[in-house]
Design a protein around this motif. Sequence first.
Motif, PDB file in Angstrom:
ATOM      1  N   MET A 277       0.843  -1.189   0.000  1.00 47.69           N
ATOM      2  CA  MET A 277       0.000   0.000   0.000  1.00 47.69           C
ATOM      3  C   MET A 277       0.882   1.243   0.000  1.00 47.69           C
ATOM      4  N   ASP A 278       0.509   2.217  -0.835  1.00 47.84           N
ATOM      5  CA  ASP A 278       1.178   3.514  -0.804  1.00 47.84           C
ATOM      6  C   ASP A 278       0.647   4.342   0.358  1.00 47.84           C
ATOM      7  N   LEU A 279       1.487   5.205   0.877  1.00 47.22           N
ATOM      8  CA  LEU A 279       1.064   6.207   1.841  1.00 47.22           C
ATOM      9  C   LEU A 279       1.487   7.585   1.330  1.00 47.22           C
ATOM     10  N   GLY A 280       0.725   8.583   1.690  1.00 43.55           N
ATOM     11  CA  GLY A 280       1.128   9.945   1.407  1.00 43.55           C
ATOM     12  C   GLY A 280       1.760  10.550   2.649  1.00 43.55           C
ATOM     13  N   PHE A 281       2.965  11.073   2.505  1.00 46.61           N
ATOM     14  CA  PHE A 281       3.582  11.805   3.609  1.00 46.61           C
ATOM     15  C   PHE A 281       3.144  13.259   3.506  1.00 46.61           C
ATOM     16  N   TYR A 282       2.747  13.835   4.636  1.00 52.71           N
ATOM     17  CA  TYR A 282       2.339  15.247   4.633  1.00 52.71           C
ATOM     18  C   TYR A 282       3.084  15.999   5.732  1.00 52.71           C
ATOM     19  N   GLN A 283       3.217  17.293   5.511  1.00 54.47           N
ATOM     20  CA  GLN A 283       3.830  18.164   6.508  1.00 54.47           C
ATOM     21  C   GLN A 283       3.129  19.516   6.452  1.00 54.47           C
ATOM     22  N   THR A 284       2.616  19.957   7.588  1.00 53.90           N
ATOM     23  CA  THR A 284       2.015  21.279   7.704  1.00 53.90           C
ATOM     24  C   THR A 284       2.829  22.077   8.723  1.00 53.90           C
ATOM     25  N   SER A 285       2.373  23.286   9.025  1.00 56.32           N
ATOM     26  CA  SER A 285       3.085  24.114   9.995  1.00 56.32           C
ATOM     27  C   SER A 285       2.993  23.555  11.408  1.00 56.32           C
ATOM     28  N   SER A 286       2.025  22.657  11.648  1.00 56.38           N
ATOM     29  CA  SER A 286       1.808  22.169  13.010  1.00 56.38           C
ATOM     30  C   SER A 286       1.910  20.653  13.161  1.00 56.38           C
ATOM     31  N   SER A 287       2.003  19.905  12.069  1.00 53.05           N
ATOM     32  CA  SER A 287       2.068  18.443  12.209  1.00 53.05           C
ATOM     33  C   SER A 287       2.616  17.799  10.947  1.00 53.05           C
ATOM     34  N   GLU A 288       2.956  16.529  11.069  1.00 55.67           N
ATOM     35  CA  GLU A 288       3.379  15.736   9.921  1.00 55.67           C
ATOM     36  C   GLU A 288       3.040  14.280  10.176  1.00 55.67           C
ATOM     37  N   GLY A 289       2.972  13.517   9.109  1.00 48.41           N
ATOM     38  CA  GLY A 289       2.637  12.106   9.236  1.00 48.41           C
ATOM     39  C   GLY A 289       2.288  11.533   7.879  1.00 48.41           C
ATOM     40  N   TYR A 290       1.455  10.477   7.881  1.00 50.40           N
ATOM     41  CA  TYR A 290       1.081   9.780   6.656  1.00 50.40           C
ATOM     42  C   TYR A 290      -0.439   9.711   6.538  1.00 50.40           C
ATOM     43  N   PHE A 291      -0.905   9.569   5.296  1.00 51.87           N
ATOM     44  CA  PHE A 291      -2.342   9.341   5.100  1.00 51.87           C
ATOM     45  C   PHE A 291      -2.548   8.187   4.130  1.00 51.87           C
ATOM     46  N   LEU A 292      -3.661   7.473   4.345  1.00 52.37           N
ATOM     47  CA  LEU A 292      -4.057   6.358   3.493  1.00 52.37           C
ATOM     48  C   LEU A 292      -5.000   6.795   2.392  1.00 52.37           C
ATOM     49  N   ASN A 293      -6.008   7.573   2.752  1.00 55.27           N
ATOM     50  CA  ASN A 293      -7.080   7.919   1.818  1.00 55.27           C
ATOM     51  C   ASN A 293      -6.786   9.202   1.048  1.00 55.27           C
TER      52      ASN A 293
ATOM     53  N   LEU B  27     -11.577  23.948  -2.993  1.00 56.34           N
ATOM     54  CA  LEU B  27     -10.766  22.923  -2.328  1.00 56.34           C
ATOM     55  C   LEU B  27      -9.733  22.366  -3.277  1.00 56.34           C
ATOM     56  N   VAL B  28      -8.678  21.802  -2.690  1.00 57.16           N
ATOM     57  CA  VAL B  28      -7.721  20.966  -3.404  1.00 57.16           C
ATOM     58  C   VAL B  28      -7.661  19.654  -2.634  1.00 57.16           C
ATOM     59  N   ASN B  29      -7.886  18.553  -3.339  1.00 57.04           N
ATOM     60  CA  ASN B  29      -7.869  17.245  -2.702  1.00 57.04           C
ATOM     61  C   ASN B  29      -6.819  16.370  -3.361  1.00 57.04           C
ATOM     62  N   VAL B  30      -5.938  15.797  -2.544  1.00 60.75           N
ATOM     63  CA  VAL B  30      -4.883  14.903  -3.023  1.00 60.75           C
ATOM     64  C   VAL B  30      -5.255  13.497  -2.570  1.00 60.75           C
ATOM     65  N   SER B  31      -5.577  12.636  -3.532  1.00 59.46           N
ATOM     66  CA  SER B  31      -6.154  11.333  -3.194  1.00 59.46           C
ATOM     67  C   SER B  31      -5.214  10.179  -3.486  1.00 59.46           C
ATOM     68  N   ASN B  32      -5.185   9.256  -2.555  1.00 58.30           N
ATOM     69  CA  ASN B  32      -4.517   7.970  -2.708  1.00 58.30           C
ATOM     70  C   ASN B  32      -5.546   6.856  -2.816  1.00 58.30           C
ATOM     71  N   HIS B  33      -6.817   7.234  -2.683  1.00 55.02           N
ATOM     72  CA  HIS B  33      -7.940   6.302  -2.558  1.00 55.02           C
ATOM     73  C   HIS B  33      -9.166   6.965  -3.172  1.00 55.02           C
ATOM     74  N   PRO B  34     -10.142   6.224  -3.665  1.00 52.77           N
ATOM     75  CA  PRO B  34     -11.276   6.869  -4.330  1.00 52.77           C
ATOM     76  C   PRO B  34     -12.202   7.670  -3.416  1.00 52.77           C
ATOM     77  N   TYR B  35     -12.377   7.234  -2.153  1.00 56.41           N
ATOM     78  CA  TYR B  35     -13.471   7.767  -1.335  1.00 56.41           C
ATOM     79  C   TYR B  35     -13.012   8.658  -0.189  1.00 56.41           C
ATOM     80  N   PHE B  36     -13.920   9.555   0.197  1.00 58.71           N
ATOM     81  CA  PHE B  36     -13.776  10.286   1.460  1.00 58.71           C
ATOM     82  C   PHE B  36     -15.161  10.763   1.878  1.00 58.71           C
TER      83      PHE B  36
END
Length: 319
Positions: free
Chosen positions: A135-151, A216-225
């Motif tokens: 499974m791919d994960l998206g790594f994200y980084q904002t001004s207050s947090s970082e981590g990974y997302f599945l969807n 909005l801008v949506n970056v998807s790794n998965h079809p649904y949200f």
Amino acid sequence: MGNVEASRDSIERKSYYFIINPAAKNAGSLKIWKKTKEVLDREGISYSFALTEYKGHGIELAREFLQKQGDALLVAIGGDGTIHEVANGAAGFPGAKIAYIPAGSGNDFARGEGISSKPMKALGGLLHSDGERPMDLGFYQTSSSEGYFLNSLGIGLDAAITRAVDQSRIKYYFNKLGVGKIIYLAYFLWKVMTYKPAEMEVQIDGDYYSFTNAWLVNVSNHPYFGGGIKISPNAKPDDGIFHILVIHTIPRFKLLLMFSTILWGGHLKIKGVESYLGRTIRITSSNLAPIQVDGENVGAGETFIDMQKHMVKLAVQGE
């Protein structure tokens, strides 16, 4: 409860660690865990488990267990937030596998992966299957947090809706009635009338795009949200590529009309809806627009996203 049995071979080969969010679906997840535990005990399957106690606890539990155990199958029981935390905890441990028994109100990850919405059927599929896939994960980084997302990661209207739902006092009652998904629709209708679009700049693999009045801008790794909204119909969580969707310069009333097409993916043909493919993305907004990942609010204003191909392994849940 259904007839769930596991072969003796699978019992000997697997080590199960269940991470349960007791707050999911108004504590309905605890009922699901009780039934799950009955099956495991009846079949003599070796397992351990833990209940999350606060936001982010699932990440800590997964990491602590993997640091001691090494190889293990981590099974999330809860909503999309629970499998999100388990995946974050498993990232970086090559011997770990994750699995999901849906017990939330949205369950978008299960929907996209073809995992049964019936918890005991999902459990049966897990116990009967030895398969796995990356499974791919998206790594994200904002001004207050970082981590990974599945969807997916979203900045703008979708994150504003997510924040409103998360803070809502009526969410409990919607879930109590078994219509938790409707709350997303209710807040969508409200936020469309009150949210202010922003100027956004999007950088995708070195190419720059500017948008005025971006919803909005949506970056998807998965079809649904959002409890079944098919925001990126063609997104696949194992192909190493993000599907990026930008909705901009669309009047409020047209956005309301467009909602029905999102349910089946027809919105991609509408003027004001732009779609791209990419692996490394940076997004900035003029109004500190909120940001969500997998339905969790993680910051505002600016975010960096990078594709992490085949970062975790998903246990295939057969019939």
